[in-house]
Design a protein around this motif. Structure first.
Motif, short mmCIF file in Angstrom:
data_model
loop_
_atom_site.label_atom_id
_atom_site.label_comp_id
_atom_site.label_asym_id
_atom_site.label_seq_id
_atom_site.Cartn_x
_atom_site.Cartn_y
_atom_site.Cartn_z
N GLU A 1 0.94 -45.50 16.01
CA GLU A 1 0.90 -44.79 17.28
C GLU A 1 1.65 -43.46 17.22
N LYS A 2 2.84 -43.47 16.64
CA LYS A 2 3.73 -42.31 16.70
C LYS A 2 3.57 -41.31 15.55
N ALA A 3 3.26 -41.80 14.34
CA ALA A 3 3.20 -40.93 13.16
C ALA A 3 2.14 -41.44 12.20
N PRO A 4 0.84 -41.33 12.59
CA PRO A 4 -0.22 -41.87 11.73
C PRO A 4 -0.28 -41.23 10.35
N GLY A 5 0.12 -39.97 10.23
CA GLY A 5 0.12 -39.32 8.92
C GLY A 5 1.10 -39.97 7.96
N ILE A 6 2.24 -40.35 8.48
CA ILE A 6 3.23 -41.05 7.65
C ILE A 6 2.71 -42.43 7.27
N LEU A 7 2.08 -43.11 8.23
CA LEU A 7 1.52 -44.43 7.92
C LEU A 7 0.46 -44.32 6.83
N ASP A 8 -0.37 -43.27 6.88
CA ASP A 8 -1.38 -43.07 5.84
C ASP A 8 -0.73 -42.92 4.47
N THR A 9 0.45 -42.30 4.44
CA THR A 9 1.14 -42.05 3.17
C THR A 9 1.82 -43.31 2.63
N VAL A 10 2.46 -44.08 3.50
CA VAL A 10 3.31 -45.19 3.03
C VAL A 10 2.79 -46.57 3.40
N GLY A 11 1.66 -46.66 4.09
CA GLY A 11 1.18 -47.92 4.63
C GLY A 11 0.97 -49.02 3.62
#
Length: 70
Positions: free
Chosen positions: A18-28
């Motif tokens: 919800e808050k930082a999808p770009g970061i989730l894409d990187t570290v998910g």
């Protein structure tokens, strides 16, 4: 032995979606170990629009959860 969830499958991952999808894409796909969660915290510190206090609380909660699982 319980298989560890990837970051994207944790409560922290839900919040990142919800808050930082770009970061989730990187570290998910990383496992939520101390190094990976430290990386998430550092990325969140640089993310505009996210409170550093909220980011720290979310990462700390995941660290505490992971410590209780192991």
């Amino acid at each position: 032995m319980e298989e560890k969830k990837k970051i994207k499958d944790t409560k922290l991952g839900e919040w990142l979606k919800e808050k930082a999808p770009g970061i989730l894409d990187t570290v998910g796909d990383l496992l939520p170990n101390q190094g990976a969660l430290g990386l998430v915290k550092n990325l969140l510190d640089k993310e505009p629009g996210i409170s550093p206090e909220e980011a720290k609380a979310r990462v700390d909660a995941e660290i505490a959860y992971q410590n209780n699982v192991t």
